[in-house]
Design an enzyme around this catalytic site. Sequence first.
Site, short mmCIF file in Angstrom:
data_model
loop_
_atom_site.label_atom_id
_atom_site.label_comp_id
_atom_site.label_asym_id
_atom_site.label_seq_id
_atom_site.Cartn_x
_atom_site.Cartn_y
_atom_site.Cartn_z
N SER A 5 39.37 43.85 44.93
CA SER A 5 39.08 43.06 43.72
C SER A 5 38.03 43.77 42.90
O SER A 5 36.89 43.95 43.34
CB SER A 5 38.58 41.67 44.12
OG SER A 5 38.06 41.03 42.96
N HIS A 28 43.41 43.94 42.50
CA HIS A 28 43.24 42.53 42.17
C HIS A 28 42.27 42.39 40.98
O HIS A 28 41.16 42.91 41.02
CB HIS A 28 42.69 41.80 43.39
CG HIS A 28 42.61 40.32 43.26
ND1 HIS A 28 43.68 39.48 43.49
CD2 HIS A 28 41.58 39.50 42.93
CE1 HIS A 28 43.30 38.23 43.32
NE2 HIS A 28 42.03 38.20 42.97
N ASP A 30 40.43 39.70 38.52
CA ASP A 30 40.05 38.29 38.35
C ASP A 30 39.78 37.99 36.88
O ASP A 30 38.78 38.44 36.32
CB ASP A 30 38.81 37.99 39.19
CG ASP A 30 39.12 37.99 40.68
OD1 ASP A 30 40.02 37.24 41.08
OD2 ASP A 30 38.48 38.76 41.41
N MET A 32 38.73 35.23 34.36
CA MET A 32 38.04 33.92 34.35
C MET A 32 37.66 33.58 32.92
O MET A 32 37.21 34.45 32.17
CB MET A 32 36.77 33.98 35.19
CG MET A 32 36.99 34.47 36.61
SD MET A 32 35.47 34.31 37.57
CE MET A 32 35.91 35.22 39.06
N HIS A 61 44.80 37.55 38.82
CA HIS A 61 44.49 36.19 39.30
C HIS A 61 43.87 35.44 38.13
O HIS A 61 42.70 35.67 37.79
CB HIS A 61 43.54 36.34 40.49
CG HIS A 61 43.05 35.06 41.06
ND1 HIS A 61 41.99 35.00 41.94
CD2 HIS A 61 43.47 33.78 40.91
CE1 HIS A 61 41.79 33.74 42.29
NE2 HIS A 61 42.65 32.98 41.67
N MET A 63 42.17 32.63 36.57
CA MET A 63 41.36 31.43 36.79
C MET A 63 41.01 30.89 35.41
O MET A 63 39.87 30.99 34.94
CB MET A 63 40.11 31.79 37.61
CG MET A 63 40.43 32.02 39.08
SD MET A 63 39.14 32.93 39.93
CE MET A 63 39.66 34.59 39.54
N MET A 132 43.01 30.43 48.24
CA MET A 132 41.60 30.75 48.00
C MET A 132 40.78 30.37 49.23
O MET A 132 40.85 29.23 49.71
CB MET A 132 41.06 29.97 46.80
CG MET A 132 41.52 30.45 45.43
SD MET A 132 41.19 32.19 45.10
CE MET A 132 39.40 32.26 45.25
N GLY A 137 35.46 31.73 41.28
CA GLY A 137 34.42 31.91 40.27
C GLY A 137 33.52 33.10 40.53
O GLY A 137 33.10 33.77 39.60
N PHE A 138 33.24 33.36 41.79
CA PHE A 138 32.28 34.42 42.11
C PHE A 138 32.68 35.18 43.37
O PHE A 138 33.25 34.59 44.28
CB PHE A 138 30.88 33.82 42.31
CG PHE A 138 30.38 33.11 41.08
CD1 PHE A 138 29.74 33.82 40.08
CD2 PHE A 138 30.61 31.75 40.91
CE1 PHE A 138 29.31 33.18 38.92
CE2 PHE A 138 30.19 31.09 39.76
CZ PHE A 138 29.53 31.81 38.76
N ASP A 166 42.16 35.18 49.40
CA ASP A 166 41.17 35.71 48.46
C ASP A 166 39.84 35.00 48.64
O ASP A 166 39.73 33.79 48.42
CB ASP A 166 41.70 35.49 47.03
CG ASP A 166 40.78 36.06 45.96
OD1 ASP A 166 39.83 36.78 46.31
OD2 ASP A 166 41.05 35.78 44.78
N GLY A 167 38.82 35.79 49.03
CA GLY A 167 37.47 35.27 49.11
C GLY A 167 36.85 35.46 50.48
O GLY A 167 37.37 34.94 51.47
N GLY A 188 36.74 42.09 47.65
CA GLY A 188 35.89 42.61 46.59
C GLY A 188 34.68 43.33 47.14
O GLY A 188 34.64 44.56 47.24
N SER A 189 33.68 42.54 47.57
CA SER A 189 32.43 43.16 48.02
C SER A 189 32.63 44.04 49.25
O SER A 189 31.94 45.05 49.40
CB SER A 189 31.35 42.11 48.26
OG SER A 189 31.89 40.89 48.62
#
Length: 212
Positions: A5, A28, A30, A32, A61, A63, A132, A137-138, A166-167, A188-189
């Site tokens: 991500s 990916h 995001d 938003m 994705h 959002m 999710m 959001g973050f 995801d997440g 992501g991270s």
Amino acid sequence: MIAPSILAADFARLAEATDAVRGADWLHVDVMDGHFVPNLTIGLPVVRALLRSTDIPLDCHLMIDDPDRWAIDYAEAGVHNVTVHVEAAHDPVKIAKDLRAAGANAGLSVKPNTPLEPYVELLDHFDTLLVMSVEPGFGGQEFIPDVLEKVRVARRHELNILIEIDGGINADTIEEAAEAGVDCFVAGSAVFGADDPARAVEELRARATREA
Ligand code: DX5
Ligand code: ZN
């Protein structure tokens, strides 16, 4: 499949970020809007620039509120998989049909507290289900293991669908997600926070495959 991500990448150096994860299956993205989620990221102009700068298929994705109005533009731009939220969509079946007609995969996403059962029949129209595992959001939030029950429910229904999560996916959480039946892991991270993002992708893939 591993889908890094770019939310966790340096937005001023996106081309370098995509080069850094060349072995990824999907990228990916995001999107938003500051309404559906309390954060604002990027939209179609940046997605178009990404499409020009990488060969990795894009996984957008959305959002956003009113995906009925906006999702089609991403498909027409050339995004491989376009995911909308069931909580935001007015007519998910029409969205899915339009996305597919434009040549994209259609994805449906559920937030952590949204049950799956009421929507199982909708999934016949979709190619991917994005579960999710954090509140959208973050990035950088902690994985919510309870959502894996929805993955198991989807698996039990034997839907012809790719299940994405995801997440909070990282080396510690990916194996239990793989065991539950996830096919595609967004991270992501865990990828862009690593010293070597390409290697992080391969390590995540190895862990997921071992348990699958
Ligand atoms: C959150 C986004 C995620 C996010 C994941 O709303 O949908 O894609 O980038 O980030 P990590 O992997 O850091 O939890
Ligand atoms: Zn996402």
